[in-house]
Write a protein that holds these residues in place. Structure first.
Motif, PDB file in Angstrom:
ATOM      1  N   LEU A   1       0.851  -1.190   0.000  1.00  0.00           N
ATOM      2  CA  LEU A   1       0.000   0.000   0.000  1.00  0.00           C
ATOM      3  C   LEU A   1       0.884   1.238   0.000  1.00  0.00           C
ATOM      4  O   LEU A   1       1.896   1.292   0.714  1.00  0.00           O
ATOM      5  CB  LEU A   1      -0.879   0.020   1.255  1.00  0.00           C
ATOM      6  N   LEU A   2       0.492   2.228  -0.810  1.00  0.00           N
ATOM      7  CA  LEU A   2       1.247   3.484  -0.866  1.00  0.00           C
ATOM      8  C   LEU A   2       0.485   4.577  -0.137  1.00  0.00           C
ATOM      9  O   LEU A   2      -0.748   4.632  -0.188  1.00  0.00           O
ATOM     10  CB  LEU A   2       1.475   3.881  -2.325  1.00  0.00           C
TER      11      LEU A   2
ATOM     12  N   ASP B   1      -0.857   8.384   0.612  1.00  0.00           N
ATOM     13  CA  ASP B   1      -1.226   9.602  -0.119  1.00  0.00           C
ATOM     14  C   ASP B   1      -1.838  10.561   0.896  1.00  0.00           C
ATOM     15  O   ASP B   1      -2.029  10.201   2.070  1.00  0.00           O
ATOM     16  CB  ASP B   1      -2.215   9.279  -1.259  1.00  0.00           C
TER      17      ASP B   1
ATOM     18  N   THR C   1      -6.660   9.839   1.003  1.00  0.00           N
ATOM     19  CA  THR C   1      -7.460   8.686   1.434  1.00  0.00           C
ATOM     20  C   THR C   1      -7.590   8.701   2.958  1.00  0.00           C
ATOM     21  O   THR C   1      -6.577   8.795   3.659  1.00  0.00           O
ATOM     22  CB  THR C   1      -6.795   7.359   0.978  1.00  0.00           C
ATOM     23  N   PRO C   2      -8.831   8.634   3.479  1.00  0.00           N
ATOM     24  CA  PRO C   2      -8.998   8.659   4.938  1.00  0.00           C
ATOM     25  C   PRO C   2      -8.377   7.419   5.603  1.00  0.00           C
ATOM     26  O   PRO C   2      -8.422   6.318   5.042  1.00  0.00           O
ATOM     27  CB  PRO C   2     -10.521   8.649   5.122  1.00  0.00           C
ATOM     28  N   MET C   3      -7.849   7.612   6.780  1.00  0.00           N
ATOM     29  CA  MET C   3      -7.253   6.507   7.531  1.00  0.00           C
ATOM     30  C   MET C   3      -8.256   5.367   7.741  1.00  0.00           C
ATOM     31  O   MET C   3      -7.900   4.191   7.609  1.00  0.00           O
ATOM     32  CB  MET C   3      -6.755   7.001   8.888  1.00  0.00           C
TER      33      MET C   3
ATOM     34  N   HIS D   1       1.232   5.394   6.586  1.00  0.00           N
ATOM     35  CA  HIS D   1       1.072   6.853   6.760  1.00  0.00           C
ATOM     36  C   HIS D   1       2.403   7.503   7.139  1.00  0.00           C
ATOM     37  O   HIS D   1       2.741   8.581   6.646  1.00  0.00           O
ATOM     38  CB  HIS D   1       0.020   7.092   7.854  1.00  0.00           C
TER      39      HIS D   1
ATOM     40  N   LEU E   1      -5.957   6.107  -3.446  1.00  0.00           N
ATOM     41  CA  LEU E   1      -5.180   5.001  -2.839  1.00  0.00           C
ATOM     42  C   LEU E   1      -4.593   4.080  -3.901  1.00  0.00           C
ATOM     43  O   LEU E   1      -5.291   3.621  -4.800  1.00  0.00           O
ATOM     44  CB  LEU E   1      -6.098   4.198  -1.907  1.00  0.00           C
TER      45      LEU E   1
HETATM   46  N1  TYC Z   1      -2.054   9.666   4.774  1.00  0.00           N
HETATM   47  C1  TYC Z   1      -3.488   9.433   4.820  1.00  0.00           C
HETATM   48  C2  TYC Z   1      -4.134  10.521   5.710  1.00  0.00           C
HETATM   49  O1  TYC Z   1      -3.435  11.225   6.402  1.00  0.00           O
HETATM   50  C3  TYC Z   1      -3.824   8.061   5.391  1.00  0.00           C
HETATM   51  C4  TYC Z   1      -3.336   6.957   4.539  1.00  0.00           C
HETATM   52  C5  TYC Z   1      -2.735   5.855   5.101  1.00  0.00           C
HETATM   53  C6  TYC Z   1      -3.515   6.987   3.143  1.00  0.00           C
HETATM   54  C7  TYC Z   1      -2.287   4.775   4.339  1.00  0.00           C
HETATM   55  C8  TYC Z   1      -3.088   5.907   2.362  1.00  0.00           C
HETATM   56  O2  TYC Z   1      -2.070   3.768   2.178  1.00  0.00           O
HETATM   57  C9  TYC Z   1      -2.474   4.832   2.957  1.00  0.00           C
HETATM   58  N2  TYC Z   1      -5.461  10.617   5.653  1.00  0.00           N
END
Ligand code: TYC
Length: 125
Positions: free
Chosen positions: A51-52, A54, A57-59, A85, A118
């Motif tokens: 998983l990357l 960004d 995308t919500p936690m 994250h 995501l």
């Molecule tokens: N960074 C995102 C945020 O602050 C949360 C997040 C975590 C997004 C993991 C992608 O693969 C992910 N809402």
């Protein structure tokens, strides 16, 4: 070769060819059977679903993905999400190619439906 020994030899050879036991006295035949067994049982190469991170995308969405698609318990899903994250990427699961590829597609499909960016990529183990 004495007649009795020859009969025993024939008998052992037949056993080797027809049964699955591990008699090693008749090299060529045994080797052929083991090669076939290995072809059937050899483990497939494995791929990491990564998983990357960004900014959008919500936690909670990522935690749900980890629970529903990668079958992680809630605490582990949260731990992996926070790792991604904080570090930019993280392993969601490790699978044979076709399963890994399907999970990547499912993750990105669900994300797209919710208009989140995501991303999930594969890396050979
Ligand atoms: N960074 C995102 C945020 O602050 C949360 C997040 C975590 C997004 C993991 C992608 O693969 C992910 N809402």
């Amino acid at each position: 070769m004495p007649k009795q020994a020859q009969l025993e030899n024939e008998e052992a050879r037949r056993r080797d060819e027809t049964s699955g036991n591990g008699d090693e006295r008749y090299g060529e035949i045994v080797t052929e059977r083991r090669t076939k067994e290995q072809t059937r049982t050899k483990k497939p190469p494995l791929y990491k679903c990564i998983l990357l991170n960004d900014d959008y995308t919500p936690m909670e969405f990522v935690v749900e993905i980890l629970k529903q698609i990668f079958h992680k318990p809630h605490a582990e899903a949260t731990r992996i999400m926070l790792h991604v994250h904080q570090n930019g990427m993280g392993v969601a699961g490790i699978y044979p190619y076709e399963i890994a590829e399907t999970k990547v597609r499912t993750v990105e499909e669900l994300a797209r439906e919710s208009q989140y960016p995501l991303k999930c990529v594969l890396e050979k183990e």
